[in-house]
Write a protein that holds these residues in place. Sequence first.
Motif, short mmCIF file in Angstrom:
data_model
loop_
_atom_site.label_atom_id
_atom_site.label_comp_id
_atom_site.label_asym_id
_atom_site.label_seq_id
_atom_site.Cartn_x
_atom_site.Cartn_y
_atom_site.Cartn_z
N ASP A 87 0.83 -1.21 0.00
CA ASP A 87 0.00 0.00 0.00
C ASP A 87 0.86 1.26 0.00
N ASP A 88 1.96 1.22 0.74
CA ASP A 88 2.87 2.37 0.76
C ASP A 88 3.56 2.54 -0.60
N PHE A 89 3.90 1.43 -1.22
CA PHE A 89 4.52 1.46 -2.55
C PHE A 89 3.58 2.09 -3.57
N PHE A 90 2.31 1.67 -3.56
CA PHE A 90 1.36 2.20 -4.52
C PHE A 90 1.05 3.68 -4.24
N ALA A 91 1.01 4.05 -2.95
CA ALA A 91 0.79 5.46 -2.62
C ALA A 91 1.94 6.32 -3.13
N TYR A 92 3.17 5.79 -3.03
CA TYR A 92 4.34 6.49 -3.56
C TYR A 92 4.24 6.65 -5.07
N LEU A 93 3.80 5.61 -5.76
CA LEU A 93 3.66 5.69 -7.22
C LEU A 93 2.60 6.72 -7.61
N ASP A 94 1.51 6.75 -6.87
CA ASP A 94 0.46 7.73 -7.17
C ASP A 94 0.95 9.16 -6.94
N ALA A 95 1.82 9.31 -5.92
CA ALA A 95 2.32 10.65 -5.59
C ALA A 95 3.48 11.09 -6.47
N THR A 96 4.03 10.17 -7.26
CA THR A 96 5.17 10.51 -8.12
C THR A 96 4.77 10.37 -9.59
N SER A 97 4.78 9.17 -10.14
CA SER A 97 4.47 9.03 -11.56
C SER A 97 3.01 9.38 -11.85
N GLY A 98 2.11 9.03 -10.94
CA GLY A 98 0.71 9.41 -11.15
C GLY A 98 0.52 10.91 -11.10
N ALA A 99 1.13 11.54 -10.09
CA ALA A 99 1.01 13.00 -9.94
C ALA A 99 1.66 13.72 -11.12
N LEU A 100 2.76 13.18 -11.62
CA LEU A 100 3.41 13.81 -12.77
C LEU A 100 2.50 13.77 -13.99
N ASN A 101 1.80 12.65 -14.18
CA ASN A 101 0.84 12.58 -15.29
C ASN A 101 -0.25 13.64 -15.15
N LEU A 102 -0.72 13.83 -13.93
CA LEU A 102 -1.77 14.84 -13.71
C LEU A 102 -1.25 16.24 -13.98
N LEU A 103 -0.01 16.49 -13.60
CA LEU A 103 0.59 17.80 -13.88
C LEU A 103 0.71 18.02 -15.38
#
Length: 199
Positions: free
Chosen positions: A37-53
């Motif tokens: 869960d921590d790994f996926f949260a990290y991915l959402d906050a990095t590569s996922g967030a970059l996609n949103l930006l």
Amino acid sequence: EALAPLLATGRVTAAALIALADAREADLNDDGFARRDDFFAYLDATSGALNLLMLDVLGAGRDGATREAARRIGRAFGILGHLRAAAINASQGRVVLPRDLLDDHGTGPAELLVGQPGPALEDAARELGFIAAGELAGARGLAHDMRRVALPVLVLARFCDAYLARLKRGGWNLFAPGIEPLPITVPLLVVRAWMSGRY
């Protein structure tokens, strides 16, 4: 100063950029993640967030379905990126893959750190690949609501397809040579996506 023109458009906020940088601090932790869960949260906050930006930069970030697709593709891209980088990270004494998932398959950081492939580690990699494939399927389930202006972000799904295919072909052996797509693959994927309008 380099970001000032972008911030001046109002499409991207300084807070969003700072949050992305803060999330990347986890890259400095050689111990990786204890829980998936921590790994996926990290991915959402990095590569996922970059996609949103990137969607925001393109002016395509208001639609909820588009943002969800971009987040899912970002997560898949992050998972596959860490699978592809697992051997390099291990050679530097780092294990990023979640330890609880490795434990579930009867393996752990020790096997990665010594460069010891085997069925247990391959099964763990396969599970992560399956999760990534599920995220891609979920993103594509939203395709009917997509705007073409978002395609430069969503096209990353095509890259993920290529990465998944190579990992499967290598039997999910993270130390196998040749798990990277051929150099010509990426530009071809971009051209096909743009011509078809599909990611």
